[in-house]
Enzyme design. Sequence first.
Site, PDB file in Angstrom:
ATOM      1  CE  LYS A 185      -2.661   3.396   1.677  1.00 54.63           C
ATOM      2  NZ  LYS A 185      -2.128   4.739   1.961  1.00 54.63           N
ATOM      3  N   GLY A 237       6.209   4.979   8.934  1.00 55.10           N
ATOM      4  CA  GLY A 237       5.395   6.187   9.011  1.00 55.10           C
ATOM      5  C   GLY A 237       5.425   6.757  10.415  1.00 55.10           C
ATOM      6  CB  SER A 238       3.242   9.214  12.077  1.00 60.34           C
ATOM      7  OG  SER A 238       1.980   8.571  12.150  1.00 60.34           O
ATOM      8  CD  GLU A 240       1.940  10.543  16.483  1.00 58.38           C
ATOM      9  OE1 GLU A 240       2.533  11.070  17.447  1.00 58.38           O
ATOM     10  OE2 GLU A 240       2.455  10.406  15.343  1.00 58.38           O
ATOM     11  CB  CYS A 294      11.757   8.934  10.035  1.00 57.79           C
ATOM     12  SG  CYS A 294      12.813   7.781   9.139  1.00 57.79           S
ATOM     13  CD  GLU A 391       8.703  12.543  13.035  1.00 57.57           C
ATOM     14  OE1 GLU A 391       9.635  12.038  12.395  1.00 57.57           O
ATOM     15  OE2 GLU A 391       7.669  11.921  13.340  1.00 57.57           O
TER      16      GLU A 391
END
Length: 493
Positions: A185, A237-238, A240, A294, A391
Amino acid sequence: MISSSRKLISHLRTQLFIDNKWVNSKSGQTFKTINPATEEVIAEVQRASTEDVDLAVKAARTAYDNGPWRRMSGRERGQLIHKLTDLIIKNQANLAKLETIDGGKTITDTTYVDLPLTIDTYRQYASLANNIRGKTIPITGPYNCYTRYEPVGVCAQIIPWNYPLLMQCWKMAPALAAGCTMILKPAEQTPLTALQIGDLIVEAGFPEGVVNILPGFGDVGRDLTLHPGVDKIAFTGSTEVGLEIQRNAGMNGLKRVSLECGGKSPNIILDDADLDCAVTNAHTGIFDAVGQCCIAGSRVYVQEGIYDKFLEKSVELAKVRKIGDPLDPETQSGPQIEESLLEKILGYVHKGKMEGAKLVIGGNRWGSKGYFLEPIIFTDVTDNMSIAREEIFGPFMSILKFKTIDEVIKRANDTKYGLGAGVQTTSLEKAIKIVNGVRAGSVYVNCYDYTTENTPFGGFKQSGVGREVTEEGLANYLECKTVIIKTSQDTLP
């Protein structure tokens, strides 16, 4: 340049890639992918739905359970990965250009950093595919014992927008080497290069269903993490979203999970450092890729003896950084990926001022078109400020002053993140003390963010779970099986 770009875009793949076929979404929905340098629509891309996720998982499941892929020898899988790599090399100029158009990265970065590292990583895993081996274990009694490693199964691979081709490679290459099948994805902001790899998968001769590619939004990632037909989830990714994925992974069975998440990395400048080198390393550590990295060294700790000189030289270097068209080879900074991120970064400029930090350069939008920002440097930053703790993901340097090594190690570790860190010093003893004291997955001494296909990558604490690249990355896609065979006493030596 314009005509060649139009020709490139006119031949784009924009459908879903399922079972080695290009298909439209079952919902009929599409979404626009935008050039962040011009704010123009590049293409309309098919948007995957829950029904498409089911079809892709079914294709990957069938390919894994009944197809030839996991039954091939490692040598055969490696040969196909080499073929894919050859095709990437053949198409690398177009892929680099498309990466720049879709994501805003400079053509210099995509041509000389992202594509070469992608190629080298695929080559490495093509070789590792034929070197997956267990071991013989001596145990008590009339028994022979050995271990073997088998592919984990169907993998959901969710990648970010900041390094689309490289992150695709970091997920796909080890999974392919291990014998897994997958559903990739790509991020909705940068789906185009991922989709073009689908054509190369077919051309290289991969069996149907081994690789499936579903462009779409967060609902696709959520459906994949919850799907009972998925055995393993890999995400970059993040933090969260990583936490949400980890929670979802246990909803329908115990899925294997590897996560590479956010960071707020410290770059520590000691007063004995080569000042010009330290300034350059800190500059590139946060301003390369316009801070959309990142592991960016966004917290720059400078020892008090050289604080003023470091600040002066850092501002001078930021002033001459060339912003502009990312397709221009002389450009150093392209745009942010989208307007919402640009506005978020400007929001942090306001927060920094309100919390008492001093803005010494930047803080403004650059140009009249595209999502460009000037390099931003704040000084007089303290550890409790938002700009030192959260961040930001932009060209945003926060400079903090420190006195002693013990103090700076403690302050560097005072964060939920632990992805990277930097140390600039001429003292090996001091460097090793900081390297051993800082809790981070990668620590760079007298350099910053130097990553190759031979260096494991990942984070401590909330910066992730597991490592990517090299054998450590391959381990994410393998299950260890222990085999114990009872034998006659007479067969023992």
